[in-house]
Scaffold this motif. Structure first.
Motif, PDB file in Angstrom:
ATOM      1  N   LEU A 154     113.133 -47.715  60.158  1.00  0.00           N
ATOM      2  CA  LEU A 154     113.993 -48.766  60.715  1.00  0.00           C
ATOM      3  C   LEU A 154     113.902 -48.813  62.234  1.00  0.00           C
ATOM      4  O   LEU A 154     113.971 -49.892  62.838  1.00  0.00           O
ATOM      5  CB  LEU A 154     115.440 -48.539  60.278  1.00  0.00           C
ATOM      6  N   LEU A 155     113.744 -47.660  62.877  1.00  0.00           N
ATOM      7  CA  LEU A 155     113.602 -47.632  64.331  1.00  0.00           C
ATOM      8  C   LEU A 155     112.339 -48.375  64.769  1.00  0.00           C
ATOM      9  O   LEU A 155     112.364 -49.136  65.745  1.00  0.00           O
ATOM     10  CB  LEU A 155     113.561 -46.193  64.830  1.00  0.00           C
ATOM     11  N   MET A 156     111.246 -48.180  64.053  1.00  0.00           N
ATOM     12  CA  MET A 156     110.005 -48.888  64.370  1.00  0.00           C
ATOM     13  C   MET A 156     110.177 -50.395  64.196  1.00  0.00           C
ATOM     14  O   MET A 156     109.674 -51.188  65.004  1.00  0.00           O
ATOM     15  CB  MET A 156     108.872 -48.383  63.484  1.00  0.00           C
ATOM     16  N   LEU A 157     110.893 -50.793  63.167  1.00  0.00           N
ATOM     17  CA  LEU A 157     111.169 -52.215  62.951  1.00  0.00           C
ATOM     18  C   LEU A 157     112.005 -52.785  64.088  1.00  0.00           C
ATOM     19  O   LEU A 157     111.724 -53.875  64.610  1.00  0.00           O
ATOM     20  CB  LEU A 157     111.882 -52.395  61.605  1.00  0.00           C
ATOM     21  N   PHE A 158     113.022 -52.067  64.485  1.00  0.00           N
ATOM     22  CA  PHE A 158     113.900 -52.484  65.593  1.00  0.00           C
ATOM     23  C   PHE A 158     113.114 -52.631  66.895  1.00  0.00           C
ATOM     24  O   PHE A 158     113.198 -53.659  67.578  1.00  0.00           O
ATOM     25  CB  PHE A 158     115.017 -51.452  65.741  1.00  0.00           C
ATOM     26  N   LEU A 159     112.337 -51.617  67.244  1.00  0.00           N
ATOM     27  CA  LEU A 159     111.568 -51.650  68.489  1.00  0.00           C
ATOM     28  C   LEU A 159     110.499 -52.741  68.444  1.00  0.00           C
ATOM     29  O   LEU A 159     110.269 -53.435  69.445  1.00  0.00           O
ATOM     30  CB  LEU A 159     110.920 -50.293  68.737  1.00  0.00           C
ATOM     31  N   GLY A 160     109.846 -52.899  67.302  1.00  0.00           N
ATOM     32  CA  GLY A 160     108.813 -53.918  67.179  1.00  0.00           C
ATOM     33  C   GLY A 160     109.347 -55.315  67.417  1.00  0.00           C
ATOM     34  O   GLY A 160     108.670 -56.153  68.027  1.00  0.00           O
ATOM     35  N   PHE A 161     110.569 -55.579  66.953  1.00  0.00           N
ATOM     36  CA  PHE A 161     111.152 -56.907  67.139  1.00  0.00           C
ATOM     37  C   PHE A 161     111.520 -57.164  68.594  1.00  0.00           C
ATOM     38  O   PHE A 161     111.170 -58.194  69.172  1.00  0.00           O
ATOM     39  CB  PHE A 161     112.403 -57.049  66.258  1.00  0.00           C
TER      40      PHE A 161
END
Length: 392
Positions: free
Chosen positions: A138-145
């Motif tokens: 989820l952290l990777m998804l958050f940062l990617g956005f």
């Protein structure tokens, strides 16, 4: 439309409550209802994120997600997943793990002569690695956005700077690895550090692999579409023109349910995988939190799975069909902020218990705040449009 979309969820809820009553009486019925409400409240941000991805998929892959995907969500995450954890952690075979779940001992030392822990204890003890995997995904998804370029920003005072620093290649990976190391070093227990590092790394790898493959095949499909000639005056030309006037820009923005290009084939398949992993990551806190209410896997499957997951799916479909994300433009931002909050909560919970109600309320608060901001923006633009008409 509301009845058609939510009707099946209502029917499933009624049937699930009847099954719960027949299975365990009034107590089981009440617990199932509580778990259903619990899952819906925790997963509203999940529905918003699902809708942002689902609208990019072709109708075929949307149906696959809403049929096969619901089976994976209900039986895979809410029933099979806890049993697999017990199976691996305890060394029991699947039949013994199921027996332990359905017939819990009176105390932790009663099931085995050597004092092996109960089903609930095994699940709870597996929380650090589960939270590390889900938190890093989820952290990777958050940062990617928020590191990506966007036409609109909600909290501009922080989102614009994030966009600027996001131009540095692989910055999200550097930040994620740093946070994982800090979590394993300062939050995880000494005997859990290696496990947390491994599980967190697998979460990052899963995100990079599934997201990367989805984007790769999606680009291939779009390139093939771009190379096809469109004869003037044909239906295809009219559809292309309509798509452009409906808001799809030259860069290929697919915002809104009317976006022309949809992920099909391999691109649709990897978006489907991405959605399933994302849904699983959102489900971790709900599955673990459910054991604070009951350890019975049947009640958990009925409450979290059938009732909760069905309503989340219905809400996802409603958001896509109504074009809600195009009308309330900050909802996607609010959902991603909720994802970021959940990621940090999961990582922090590796060393300290965080009440599940707090986790749910944070996500709901961010979604509501983004919704209010979207309404204010829409009303402001409408008022501005009326003023321009008067001036003309």
């Amino acid at each position: 439309m509301v009845v058609r979309i939510f009707g099946l969820s209502v029917v499933v809820t009624i049937v699930s409550l009847i099954i719960a009553f027949l299975y365990g009486g009034v107590e089981a019925l009440i617990l199932t209802a509580i778990l259903g409400v619990f899952e819906i409240s925790l997963s509203f941000d999940n529905a918003v994120i699902n809708a942002t991805i689902l609208r990019r998929m072709s109708e075929f892959w949307q149906k696959i997600f809403l049929t096969i995907g619901i089976l994976i969500a209900v039986f895979g995450m809410r029933l099979v997943f806890p049993l697999v954890i017990v199976w691996i952690a305890s060394g029991l075979n699947p039949a013994q793990a199921l027996d332990l779940a359905l017939n819990p001992p009176a105390d932790d030392a009663a099931y085995f002569a050597n004092g092996d822990p109960s089903y609930e204890t095994i699940i709870t003890d597996a929380h650090p690695q589960i939270a590390a995997f889900g938190g890093m995904f989820l952290l990777m998804l958050f940062l990617g956005f928020f590191f990506g370029q966007k036409e609109l920003t909600w909290l501009s005072w922080i989102e614009r700077p994030l966009e600027k620093i996001g131009k540095l290649e692989m910055l999200e990976v550097v930040i994620a690895i740093t946070l994982l190391v800090l979590t394993a070093t300062y939050i995880a227990a000494p005997d859990e550090q290696l496990t947390v590092m491994l599980a967190g790394s697998l979460g990052m790898i899963t995100y990079i692999l599934v997201n990367g493959l989805g984007e790769y095949f999606n680009v291939e499909v779009e390139d093939d579409d771009d190379n096809e000639a469109v004869e003037p005056g044909t239906d295809a030309a009219e559809k292309t023109a309509a798509a452009k006037t409906s808001g799809e820009d030259a860069a290929g923005d697919k915002s809104g349910p009317s976006g022309l290009a949809k992920a099909t084939g391999k691109a649709g398949f990897f978006l489907f995988l991405y959605l399933e992993v994302l849904d699983a990551s959102f489900s971790f806190d709900g599955v673990i939190g459910a054991f604070a209410i009951t350890a019975d896997p049947i009640i958990i499957a009925l409450g979290l799975g059938l009732i909760g997951a069905m309503f989340v799916r219905s809400l996802t479909v409603y958001l896509v069909r109504k074009g809600t994300l195009s009308e309330y433009v900050y909802l996607e931002h609010g959902a991603h902020w909720a994802i970021g909050a959940l990621a940090f909560i999961l990582l922090y919970s590796i060393g300290t218990h965080v009440p599940e109600i707090f986790t749910g309320l944070v996500g709901v608060a961010l979604i509501i705040a983004s919704l209010i901001s979207s309404v204010i923006r829409r009303n402001r633009l409408a008022a501005k449009g009326e003023e321009e008409k008067v001036n003309i």
